[in-house]
Design an enzyme around this catalytic site. Structure first.
Site, PDB file in Angstrom:
ATOM      1  N   GLY A   1      -4.392   8.059   4.053  1.00 27.07           N
ATOM      2  CA  GLY A   1      -5.581   8.593   4.178  1.00 27.07           C
ATOM      3  C   GLY A   1      -5.656   9.589   3.444  1.00 27.07           C
ATOM      4  O   GLY A   1      -6.888  10.350   2.845  1.00 27.07           O
TER       5      GLY A   1
ATOM      6  N   GLU B   1      -7.848   0.163   4.104  1.00 27.17           N
ATOM      7  CA  GLU B   1      -6.558   0.024   4.240  1.00 27.17           C
ATOM      8  C   GLU B   1      -6.169  -0.742   5.396  1.00 27.17           C
ATOM      9  O   GLU B   1      -5.133  -1.741   5.495  1.00 27.17           O
ATOM     10  CB  GLU B   1      -5.800   1.355   3.987  1.00 27.17           C
ATOM     11  CG  GLU B   1      -5.960   1.710   2.379  1.00 27.17           C
ATOM     12  CD  GLU B   1      -5.418   3.160   2.190  1.00 27.17           C
ATOM     13  OE1 GLU B   1      -5.166   3.761   3.193  1.00 27.17           O
ATOM     14  OE2 GLU B   1      -5.097   3.212   0.877  1.00 27.17           O
TER      15      GLU B   1
ATOM     16  N   ASP C   1       0.790  -1.110  -0.125  1.00 27.03           N
ATOM     17  CA  ASP C   1       0.101   0.039   0.069  1.00 27.03           C
ATOM     18  C   ASP C   1       0.734   1.255  -0.025  1.00 27.03           C
ATOM     19  O   ASP C   1       1.971   1.230   0.360  1.00 27.03           O
ATOM     20  CB  ASP C   1      -0.979  -0.011   1.291  1.00 27.03           C
ATOM     21  CG  ASP C   1      -2.057   0.908   1.200  1.00 27.03           C
ATOM     22  OD1 ASP C   1      -2.754   1.109   2.162  1.00 27.03           O
ATOM     23  OD2 ASP C   1      -2.192   1.541   0.144  1.00 27.03           O
ATOM     24  N   GLY C   2       0.229   2.410  -0.331  1.00 27.09           N
ATOM     25  CA  GLY C   2       0.843   3.611  -0.573  1.00 27.09           C
ATOM     26  C   GLY C   2       1.007   4.591   0.959  1.00 27.09           C
ATOM     27  O   GLY C   2       0.325   3.867   1.874  1.00 27.09           O
TER      28      GLY C   2
ATOM     29  N   ASP D   1       1.510   8.640   2.610  1.00 26.76           N
ATOM     30  CA  ASP D   1       1.477  10.015   2.442  1.00 26.76           C
ATOM     31  C   ASP D   1       2.639  10.437   3.014  1.00 26.76           C
ATOM     32  O   ASP D   1       3.270  11.519   2.591  1.00 26.76           O
ATOM     33  CB  ASP D   1       0.550  10.985   2.949  1.00 26.76           C
ATOM     34  CG  ASP D   1      -0.987  10.384   2.382  1.00 26.76           C
ATOM     35  OD1 ASP D   1      -0.962  10.214   1.084  1.00 26.76           O
ATOM     36  OD2 ASP D   1      -1.975   9.975   3.132  1.00 26.76           O
TER      37      ASP D   1
HETATM   38  O1  DER Z   1      -5.074   7.198   1.080  1.00 30.54           O
HETATM   39  C1  DER Z   1      -3.778   6.645   1.332  1.00 30.54           C
HETATM   40  O2  DER Z   1      -3.273   6.530   2.405  1.00 30.54           O
HETATM   41  C2  DER Z   1      -3.152   6.157   0.169  1.00 30.54           C
HETATM   42  O3  DER Z   1      -2.272   5.046   0.211  1.00 30.54           O
HETATM   43  C3  DER Z   1      -2.496   7.277  -0.252  1.00 30.54           C
HETATM   44  O4  DER Z   1      -2.442   8.519   0.220  1.00 30.54           O
HETATM   45  C4  DER Z   1      -1.041   7.155  -0.999  1.00 30.54           C
HETATM   46  O5  DER Z   1      -1.170   7.868  -2.350  1.00 30.54           O
HETATM   47  P1  DER Z   1      -0.356   8.024  -3.322  1.00 30.54           P
HETATM   48  O6  DER Z   1       0.348   6.659  -3.805  1.00 30.54           O
HETATM   49  O7  DER Z   1      -1.311   8.543  -4.594  1.00 30.54           O
HETATM   50  O8  DER Z   1       0.794   9.097  -3.105  1.00 30.54           O
END
Ligand code: DER
Length: 236
Positions: free
Chosen positions: A100, A108, A86-87, A89
């Site tokens: 988020g 998530e 997962d990504g 911020d």
């Molecule tokens: O919402 C989150 O936590 C997402 O993983 C996100 O914020 C990461 O987004 P990006 O990969 O577009 O930077």
């Protein structure tokens, strides 16, 4: 543009690493960086991609899994997941993360919590010495609509110097606030530098009406950061 290059290499590197362990069930995060990880999965491992079960963390990712003709699974059917990518911020040196930005934090966390391994992918802009010093949009808090005003009031009472803002949608797309996949609202809380993200998470999470808080602490075991300049991905 260079951030996109970083996201691509982070996503590719993490999925390459994940495939080596041949997991049978994987969780796929939300946002723009995870799109590259899924792209790698589609392009490089047809046999593996044909069999692996993919658990989404949002409407966006559910759609992406279907569109990519990957096997869509659910937590109902697969309550335990081998690994999730997962990504994030913002990510500190202990791999605590603010998440988020895409308003998908609750699902998530649910998927990350169900996973034996949790891997973060991000471009190097997300790397941080201390959470709250780079991400400028605050810590997202998902709130049940009926509790909005009282939770906002509580947060302002507990954190009187912090800006607590309801996340509004872009008026040309939708009038009013952003509504999450779960039908809830987001308060973005600008705390500034966060000295103890774990304690802050607990302090906010226990407020009745709060569904989740965008602080993922002691969850990630690895992070892949795309180096925006060089054509390779650094990993932490
Ligand atoms: O919402 C989150 O936590 C997402 O993983 C996100 O914020 C990461 O987004 P990006 O990969 O577009 O930077």
């Amino acid at each position: 543009q260079s951030a996109e290059r970083g996201k691509k290499w982070a996503g590719y590197s993490a999925m390459k690493y994940l495939i080596e362990s041949k997991p049978s069930v994987i969780g796929l995060g939300s946002g723009s960086t995870i799109v590259y990880a899924i792209e790698y999965l589609k392009m490089h491992q047809t046999e593996f991609a044909k069999n692996v079960i993919c658990i989404p963390t949002s409407f966006q990712t559910r759609h992406l899994i279907l569109e990519s003709r990957l096997n869509l699974g659910s937590l109902d059917r697969y309550p335990s997941i081998n690994v999730t990518i997962d990504g994030a911020d913002e990510v500190d040196e202990r791999l605590n993360a603010i998440k988020g930005g895409g308003a998908c934090l609750f699902q998530e966390r649910l998927v990350a919590q169900a996973s034996r391994k949790f891997i973060i992918v991000a471009d190097e802009r997300k790397k941080s010495k201390q959470l709250g010093t780079k991400w400028t949009k605050g810590v997202p808090v998902e709130v049940i609509p009926m509790a909005l005003n009282t939770v906002q009031w509580q947060l302002k009472r507990i954190f009187p110097t912090s800006l607590i803002k309801l996340r509004m949608a872009t008026p040309t797309d939708k009038a009013g606030p952003v509504v999450t996949d779960n039908g809830n609202l987001i308060l973005d809380c600008h705390f500034g530098p966060i000295s103890d993200p774990g304690a802050l998470y607990k302090e906010i999470k226990c407020l009745s009406g709060v569904l989740d808080v965008g602080l993922f602490c002691n969850m990630a075991e690895r992070a892949f950061f795309g180096d925006n300049d060089r054509e390779n991905a650094g990993e932490m």
